[in-house]
Write an enzyme that holds these catalytic residues in place. Sequence first.
Site, short mmCIF file in Angstrom:
data_model
loop_
_atom_site.label_atom_id
_atom_site.label_comp_id
_atom_site.label_asym_id
_atom_site.label_seq_id
_atom_site.Cartn_x
_atom_site.Cartn_y
_atom_site.Cartn_z
N ARG A 66 -2.87 -9.68 2.91
CA ARG A 66 -2.70 -8.29 3.31
C ARG A 66 -3.04 -7.42 2.11
O ARG A 66 -3.26 -7.92 1.01
CB ARG A 66 -1.32 -7.98 3.94
CG ARG A 66 -0.16 -8.85 3.58
CD ARG A 66 0.26 -8.77 2.16
NE ARG A 66 0.38 -7.39 1.73
CZ ARG A 66 0.26 -6.97 0.50
NH1 ARG A 66 0.00 -7.81 -0.49
NH2 ARG A 66 0.38 -5.70 0.19
N GLY A 67 -3.00 -6.09 2.34
CA GLY A 67 -3.44 -5.17 1.29
C GLY A 67 -4.90 -4.83 1.56
O GLY A 67 -5.73 -5.74 1.69
N ALA A 68 -5.20 -3.52 1.65
CA ALA A 68 -6.52 -3.11 2.14
C ALA A 68 -7.71 -3.75 1.40
O ALA A 68 -8.61 -4.31 2.05
CB ALA A 68 -6.61 -1.58 2.10
N ARG B 213 -7.04 -5.25 11.40
CA ARG B 213 -5.92 -4.39 10.94
C ARG B 213 -6.49 -2.97 10.92
O ARG B 213 -7.17 -2.57 9.97
CB ARG B 213 -5.46 -4.78 9.52
CG ARG B 213 -4.93 -6.16 9.28
CD ARG B 213 -3.46 -6.38 9.55
NE ARG B 213 -2.48 -5.40 9.22
CZ ARG B 213 -1.74 -5.35 8.10
NH1 ARG B 213 -1.93 -6.24 7.16
NH2 ARG B 213 -0.82 -4.44 7.93
N GLN C 57 7.14 -6.63 1.14
CA GLN C 57 6.04 -6.86 0.18
C GLN C 57 6.49 -6.55 -1.25
O GLN C 57 6.01 -7.17 -2.21
CB GLN C 57 4.82 -5.98 0.52
CG GLN C 57 4.08 -6.35 1.78
CD GLN C 57 4.58 -5.57 2.97
OE1 GLN C 57 5.76 -5.22 3.06
NE2 GLN C 57 3.71 -5.32 3.92
N ASP D 240 -4.36 2.57 2.10
CA ASP D 240 -5.11 1.81 3.11
C ASP D 240 -6.34 2.55 3.60
O ASP D 240 -7.33 1.94 3.98
CB ASP D 240 -4.21 1.46 4.29
CG ASP D 240 -3.47 0.18 3.98
OD1 ASP D 240 -2.50 0.23 3.21
OD2 ASP D 240 -3.91 -0.88 4.47
N ASN E 287 -0.75 4.85 3.84
CA ASN E 287 -0.28 3.70 3.06
C ASN E 287 0.97 3.17 3.75
O ASN E 287 1.43 3.71 4.76
CB ASN E 287 -0.01 4.10 1.60
CG ASN E 287 0.20 2.88 0.71
OD1 ASN E 287 -0.59 1.93 0.75
ND2 ASN E 287 1.25 2.86 -0.07
N LYS E 288 1.52 2.11 3.21
CA LYS E 288 2.67 1.43 3.82
C LYS E 288 3.77 2.41 4.24
O LYS E 288 4.09 3.34 3.48
CB LYS E 288 3.20 0.40 2.80
CG LYS E 288 4.40 -0.40 3.21
CD LYS E 288 4.27 -1.09 4.54
CE LYS E 288 3.04 -1.94 4.69
NZ LYS E 288 2.79 -2.34 6.10
#
Length: 345
Positions: free
Chosen positions: A47-49, A89, A196, A237, A247-248
């Site tokens: 995960r993570g853009a 995603r 995370q 993201d 973002n998250k």
Amino acid sequence: MKRHIRYSREDASLLLLDQRRLPAEEKWFVCRRVRDVEQALWEMVVRGAPALGVVAGYGCCLAAATTDETDPQWREQLEEKMSRIAGARPTAVNPEYVVERMRRAWATDLEIELDDLRWMWDRLAAEIHSEDIAANKAMGRNGLELLWDGCSVLTHCNAGALATGGYGTALGVVRAAKSAGWNVRVVAGETRPFLQGARLTAYELWQDDIDVRVACDNAAAVLMQRGEVDAVLVGADRIAANGDTANKIGTYNLALLASWHKLPFYVAAPSSTFDLDTASGEDIPIETRPEHEVTQMAGTRITPRGVPVYNYAFDVTPAGLISAFITEKGLIRPPSRETIRSVLE
Ligand code: MRU
């Protein structure tokens, strides 16, 4: 940090360090087909853009490796697999960006034989991976202008080596500070529900001997009030043309808190995370995830059966709350449509 995304052309396989299991165990998830890649992306094995973008590139290579060149429809099949990878995603723009680059490379010779396309894509995917790491390092150096020896930054989610091709965006700046001989203290917000921050940021910084302390998400205000935080530093993201930043979930809360406490709020992201075709945050698609991520903790139900929950994976921080973007091309401050274009173009 060791390399957590490993592609082998000979073996036609993609190995991913399974982030669902960290830090308890280091297990590798093996992708051989596009449906494995889709599963890895959606279930957050990786995960993570920027990491999603790197994996999307190798995913296209696996798509080509597993397509039958004797089938007259192979081009359509390949295109369908690429669309699935790009959309796995939806908030993160990097997979779309990378798949589009693979498509453009293919478009230079639409009559190309599948085997030649495989060679071309294998090289391009590896190049995109290296570029991401290089961009992170440049961003890290550029970000040093905003920090100082002894400062303390609050970060959210994981924007480190595990969220990128390696090194990190927000945590890349922290790594650059360490390389410069500075001691930067990191407060890692735990980041409910997937944790995370508590699991991944703490894991990778601890491994690299960087000063890290985990805090519950809801401790952010009191830590700012007590002077434990000098700046907020997060990743992104997707950044719209006007600077609104997805973002998250929980990032927007931190931006509001930072504004009240008069603390700077920085977003570190490579140019591949800017989506200049999306006018503002209102146009950014926000991923919603399965309820069980909120209703359960480590497999145990924590909410009464039948009670519905919210599980938006991301929120959008308005550009007006962001002090600066840290990119590989330089700092963008204050964020606006004009400053973004002038640095990126
Ligand atoms: O749901 P995730 O873990 O993929 O969300 C990741 C984030 O929100 C990161 O902050 C963002 O992708 C930047 S990573 C360099």
